[in-house]
Design an enzyme around this catalytic site. Structure first.
Site, PDB file in Angstrom:
ATOM      1  N   TYR A  29      -6.573  52.135 -49.701  1.00 51.30           N
ATOM      2  CA  TYR A  29      -6.683  50.673 -49.614  1.00 51.30           C
ATOM      3  C   TYR A  29      -8.106  50.220 -49.962  1.00 51.30           C
ATOM      4  O   TYR A  29      -8.298  49.211 -50.634  1.00 51.30           O
ATOM      5  CB  TYR A  29      -6.343  50.169 -48.205  1.00 51.30           C
ATOM      6  CG  TYR A  29      -4.890  50.268 -47.798  1.00 51.30           C
ATOM      7  CD1 TYR A  29      -3.957  50.898 -48.600  1.00 51.30           C
ATOM      8  CD2 TYR A  29      -4.458  49.715 -46.593  1.00 51.30           C
ATOM      9  CE1 TYR A  29      -2.630  50.989 -48.211  1.00 51.30           C
ATOM     10  CE2 TYR A  29      -3.131  49.794 -46.201  1.00 51.30           C
ATOM     11  CZ  TYR A  29      -2.223  50.439 -47.007  1.00 51.30           C
ATOM     12  OH  TYR A  29      -0.924  50.515 -46.611  1.00 51.30           O
ATOM     13  N   ARG A  61     -17.623  56.334 -44.204  1.00 52.78           N
ATOM     14  CA  ARG A  61     -17.396  57.604 -43.498  1.00 52.78           C
ATOM     15  C   ARG A  61     -18.710  58.358 -43.319  1.00 52.78           C
ATOM     16  O   ARG A  61     -18.936  59.006 -42.312  1.00 52.78           O
ATOM     17  CB  ARG A  61     -16.356  58.457 -44.238  1.00 52.78           C
ATOM     18  CG  ARG A  61     -14.977  57.805 -44.188  1.00 52.78           C
ATOM     19  CD  ARG A  61     -13.872  58.678 -44.743  1.00 52.78           C
ATOM     20  NE  ARG A  61     -12.755  57.824 -45.182  1.00 52.78           N
ATOM     21  CZ  ARG A  61     -11.583  58.256 -45.583  1.00 52.78           C
ATOM     22  NH1 ARG A  61     -11.333  59.563 -45.619  1.00 52.78           N
ATOM     23  NH2 ARG A  61     -10.636  57.423 -45.976  1.00 52.78           N
ATOM     24  N   ASP A  84      -3.363  62.768 -53.721  1.00 59.71           N
ATOM     25  CA  ASP A  84      -3.577  61.836 -52.603  1.00 59.71           C
ATOM     26  C   ASP A  84      -4.817  61.024 -52.977  1.00 59.71           C
ATOM     27  O   ASP A  84      -5.917  61.564 -53.051  1.00 59.71           O
ATOM     28  CB  ASP A  84      -3.796  62.632 -51.308  1.00 59.71           C
ATOM     29  CG  ASP A  84      -3.910  61.746 -50.071  1.00 59.71           C
ATOM     30  OD1 ASP A  84      -3.446  62.174 -49.008  1.00 59.71           O
ATOM     31  OD2 ASP A  84      -4.496  60.642 -50.167  1.00 59.71           O
ATOM     32  N   ASP A 109       0.131  56.336 -51.193  1.00 54.49           N
ATOM     33  CA  ASP A 109      -0.991  56.948 -51.893  1.00 54.49           C
ATOM     34  C   ASP A 109      -0.813  58.425 -52.199  1.00 54.49           C
ATOM     35  O   ASP A 109      -1.776  59.109 -52.482  1.00 54.49           O
ATOM     36  CB  ASP A 109      -2.297  56.682 -51.124  1.00 54.49           C
ATOM     37  CG  ASP A 109      -2.620  57.742 -50.113  1.00 54.49           C
ATOM     38  OD1 ASP A 109      -1.681  58.272 -49.503  1.00 54.49           O
ATOM     39  OD2 ASP A 109      -3.811  58.051 -49.955  1.00 54.49           O
ATOM     40  N   GLU A 110       0.420  58.901 -52.134  1.00 53.44           N
ATOM     41  CA  GLU A 110       0.623  60.311 -52.473  1.00 53.44           C
ATOM     42  C   GLU A 110       1.725  60.463 -53.508  1.00 53.44           C
ATOM     43  O   GLU A 110       2.734  59.772 -53.454  1.00 53.44           O
ATOM     44  CB  GLU A 110       0.982  61.098 -51.217  1.00 53.44           C
ATOM     45  CG  GLU A 110      -0.161  61.124 -50.215  1.00 53.44           C
ATOM     46  CD  GLU A 110       0.212  61.850 -48.941  1.00 53.44           C
ATOM     47  OE1 GLU A 110       0.864  62.904 -49.027  1.00 53.44           O
ATOM     48  OE2 GLU A 110      -0.148  61.339 -47.871  1.00 53.44           O
TER      49      GLU A 110
HETATM   50  N1  DCP Z   1      -2.511  53.954 -43.923  1.00 56.78           N
HETATM   51  C1  DCP Z   1      -2.210  53.111 -42.885  1.00 56.78           C
HETATM   52  N2  DCP Z   1      -1.986  53.644 -41.633  1.00 56.78           N
HETATM   53  C2  DCP Z   1      -2.023  54.978 -41.433  1.00 56.78           C
HETATM   54  C3  DCP Z   1      -2.310  55.839 -42.483  1.00 56.78           C
HETATM   55  C4  DCP Z   1      -2.547  55.290 -43.723  1.00 56.78           C
HETATM   56  O1  DCP Z   1      -2.152  51.915 -43.086  1.00 56.78           O
HETATM   57  N3  DCP Z   1      -1.791  55.453 -40.230  1.00 56.78           N
HETATM   58  C5  DCP Z   1      -2.795  53.385 -45.244  1.00 56.78           C
HETATM   59  C6  DCP Z   1      -4.260  53.170 -45.471  1.00 56.78           C
HETATM   60  C7  DCP Z   1      -4.666  54.196 -46.449  1.00 56.78           C
HETATM   61  C8  DCP Z   1      -3.380  54.610 -47.121  1.00 56.78           C
HETATM   62  O2  DCP Z   1      -2.333  54.268 -46.230  1.00 56.78           O
HETATM   63  O3  DCP Z   1      -5.608  53.708 -47.371  1.00 56.78           O
HETATM   64  C9  DCP Z   1      -3.336  56.085 -47.436  1.00 56.78           C
HETATM   65  O4  DCP Z   1      -3.464  56.907 -46.288  1.00 56.78           O
HETATM   66  P1  DCP Z   1      -4.374  58.205 -46.243  1.00 56.78           P
HETATM   67  O5  DCP Z   1      -4.168  58.826 -44.920  1.00 56.78           O
HETATM   68  O6  DCP Z   1      -4.190  59.030 -47.451  1.00 56.78           O
HETATM   69  O7  DCP Z   1      -5.828  57.650 -46.202  1.00 56.78           O
HETATM   70  P2  DCP Z   1      -6.821  57.232 -47.346  1.00 56.78           P
HETATM   71  O8  DCP Z   1      -6.231  57.363 -48.699  1.00 56.78           O
HETATM   72  O9  DCP Z   1      -7.297  55.857 -46.997  1.00 56.78           O
HETATM   73  O10 DCP Z   1      -8.038  58.196 -47.147  1.00 56.78           O
HETATM   74  P3  DCP Z   1      -8.233  59.685 -47.672  1.00 56.78           P
HETATM   75  O11 DCP Z   1      -9.338  59.593 -48.649  1.00 56.78           O
HETATM   76  O12 DCP Z   1      -8.616  60.441 -46.447  1.00 56.78           O
HETATM   77  O13 DCP Z   1      -6.937  60.134 -48.259  1.00 56.78           O
HETATM   78 MG    MG Z   2      -5.458  59.106 -49.449  1.00 61.63          MG
HETATM   79 MG    MG Z   3      -2.354  60.068 -47.945  1.00 59.90          MG
END
Ligand code: DCP
Ligand code: MG
Ligand code: MG
Length: 586
Positions: free
Chosen positions: A21, A53, A16, A110-111
């Site tokens: 983004y 964060r 992940d 992203d996974e």
């Molecule tokens: N995303 C989105 N709306 C959501 C969840 C995610 O648009 N409800 C998008 C933005 C994130 C990407 O998908 O960048 C991946 O989701 P993640 O939940 O894995 O979040 P991140 O990768 O941003 O953060 P983390 O470091 O917690 O994985």
């Molecule tokens: Mg992520």
């Molecule tokens: Mg994710």
């Protein structure tokens, strides 16, 4: 009961990417790395980097709130998903490149899950048990020099449970001993891939290593960001001192809504059963301590088991094995396969949501925009890159696949209640109509706009009229244009029928007319909506039992219009958003 027996013979690694983004934007502009960065979609921070964060920002916060907490936050609009999609594809290709089996499955942008069982088995057989500390992990069966050195006596990176001195001696049964060896190798392979991902592509990831998609995804979250966690044996209760396996120990502490595969509605029903009261409306934030129901509470509740779960969750529309399956999930059982990589998407669909389109001319304008995006996407996703560069004039079609069906779907806004409010129903009330894809959609002689215009005049307008025969069609909240029913072009052999578009269309004629459907609830779309979300353990999915069924092409998130502020909110964030408006101002 087969669904209850966990298959621990695999090694699965889940990636992940960290603040995905935001990382993509940082890669574009490295000066952002040291600043608090938030990515905006509509009125929401969809993600923020770890610097933000640290200063108190979090994912899916309202922009307004984020600015209050951290006035110096740099906000970048992230509504055009093109670059995120492109990076996602490229990183996926990079990770997939390590596998031998091609079992590499993307979930959202992203996974990625990798089934590396074959690589682990092969390398286990190469281990020199007299000198485990100086082992070599071979990455290429054809070339024994390709690989990396590692210490096979210990795990690489953190483990769950944590232990400073874990070795094979920690386990008792032969099964667990073998499993430990395999997971040790898995942990080193994961570390190696993470390092290469960071050094060669500039992206960090949070990684989990275990024996299933469920466990590897969940265990990765234990150490975030830029780290990894291996769920270590014993996996079977008999082997441990207190008769609880590490799998149960690990799963037990999760709120049931965080278990992928247990949908939002199921989680609510289980909560209500355990709490003996209606569980409150779920915000997209951590739920109150008093409203949390942990896996342990369910697992140990009196007379709990598959039949009881069937009582709680069964009913119209529920799968017949929902009791057994959910009981399995609560014990960390997920035997679903990591899907093999597909080079061609099964469908491409483009949609947008609206405040309530009422006039035909507006609809037509939107159809033109959607059709143009669709043609552009077809040209990027269905034309072979190399072919595109090398093509000569007389080369003929360069498409790697041909969708056969064109589909138009619409959704009406839910009607107003007596008090003027609207129900935010999650049921899918899309209607759709399909027909054959006209040949000119593959023409590269004209601009995407020109092809789209023809498509609108020729097909989409009449499809729309058939979907909505009344001039006053109500208020539309969504239009989706898609091509489905993809047929891959066979090989490179120009003689093969796969490349002969004319022939293909002749064959298609009969099939296509059979595929025409009108005004019916479209189950395929129903799944499409589920997959439009980016399921996440922390989000929960809105459509039951589809947690793993995400297709990578349906990646334009479905949105719903907020009547209060007029923003288009992704379905997965909608509950939180509605709750935000309901909360009193402070
Ligand atoms: N995303 C989105 N709306 C959501 C969840 C995610 O648009 N409800 C998008 C933005 C994130 C990407 O998908 O960048 C991946 O989701 P993640 O939940 O894995 O979040 P991140 O990768 O941003 O953060 P983390 O470091 O917690 O994985
Ligand atoms: Mg992520
Ligand atoms: Mg994710």
């Amino acid at each position: 009961m087969a669904a209850l027996r966990r298959n621990d013979s695999r090694v699965i690694i889940h990636f992940d990417y960290d603040c995905f983004y935001a990382s993509v934007l940082e890669a574009e502009n490295p000066t952002l790395k040291s600043l608090p960065l938030a990515v905006q979609q509509k009125q929401i921070v969809v993600t923020c980097n770890y610097e933000a964060r640290r200063r108190g920002l979090r994912k899916l916060q309202l922009i307004k709130e984020a600015k209050q907490i951290c006035p110096e936050v740099v906000i970048i609009l992230g509504e055009d998903l093109t670059k995120f999609r492109d990076v996602s594809k490229s990183l996926y290709g990079f990770l997939k490149g390590f596998t031998w089996s091609q079992k590499a499955e993307r979930l959202g942008f992203d996974e990625v899950f990798l089934d590396v069982t074959d690589m682990i088995d092969y390398n286990l057989s190469l281990l020199n048990h007299h000198d485990l500390a100086n082992s070599f992990f071979c990455l290429d069966r054809q070339d024994p020099t390709v690989g990396f050195q590692f210490d096979a006596t210990s795990y690489c990176g953190p483990t769950y449970p944590q232990s400073t001195e874990i070795s094979l001696l920690g386990t008792v049964t032969t099964d667990d001993h073998n499993l430990a060896q395999r997971l040790i190798l898995g942990s080193h392979l994961a570390y190696y891939m993470r390092s290469r991902l960071e050094n060669e592509r500039g992206y960090t990831a949070t990684v989990g290593i275990s024996t299933s998609k469920l466990l590897s995804k969940l265990v990765g979250n234990v150490h975030k960001p830029n780290n990894q966690t291996t769920l270590i044996p014993p996996y079977s209760p008999k082997a441990s001192v207190d008769e609880i396996s590490n799998v149960d120990r690990f799963i037990d502490d999760h709120e049931i809504g965080k278990i992928p595969g247990i949908g939002f509605k199921s989680a609510q029903k289980i909560r209500s059963y355990i709490l003996h009261r209606e569980a409150t409306f779920e915000p997209y934030t951590e739920r109150d301590e008093k409203d949390q129901v942990k896996v342990r509470d369910v697992r140990l509740s009196q007379s709990m088991g598959p039949p009881k779960l069937l009582d709680i969750l069964g009913g119209p529309g529920a799968a017949r094995d929902i009791g057994v399956r959910t009981w399995g999930l609560l014990h960390g059982v997920d035997n679903s396969e990591v899907l093999e990589a597909r080079s061609v998407p099964t469908q491409i669909s483009i949609e947008d949501s609206y405040q309530g389109l009422q006039h035909f001319e507006d609809v037509k304008k939107q159809l033109q925009l959607l059709a143009t995006s669709l043609i552009k996407r077809m040209r990027t996703d269905l034309i072979d890159e190399e072919d595109r560069d090398n093509a000569r004039e007389d080369d003929g079609p360069r498409w790697i696949a041909h969708p056969r069906t064109l589909r138009l779907s619409t959704r009406r806004r839910s009607p107003k209640n007596a008090d003027g409010s609207r129900d935010y129903s999650f049921t899918n009330n899309r209607i759709s109509r399909s027909g054959p894809v006209p040949k000119y959609m593959f023409s590269l002689a004209e601009s995407a706009e020109a092809v789209a215009e023809k498509l609108v005049d020729d097909c989409l307008v009449s499809m729309f009229r058939k979907l909505h025969p009344d001039k006053a069609f109500g208020e539309l909240s969504l239009i989706n244009v898609a091509v489905t029913n993809m047929v891959e072009t066979a090989g490179d052999d120009k003689q093969s029928s796969g490349r002969d578009i004319g022939k293909m269309f002749k064959q298609q004629g009969s099939l296509a007319s059979a595929a025409v459907e009108t005004n019916q609830r479209d189950d395929e779309m129903h799944q499409g909506t589920a997959s439009g979300n980016l399921p996440d353990a922390a989000v929960g999915t809105q459509v039951e039992d589809t947690a793993w069924e995400e297709s990578d092409e349906e990646d334009v998130p479905s949105t719903q219009l907020c009547d209060v502020c007029g923003s288009h909110i992704p379905l997965f964030a909608f509950r939180a958003h509605a709750l935000y408006h309901a909360a009193p101002d402070v």
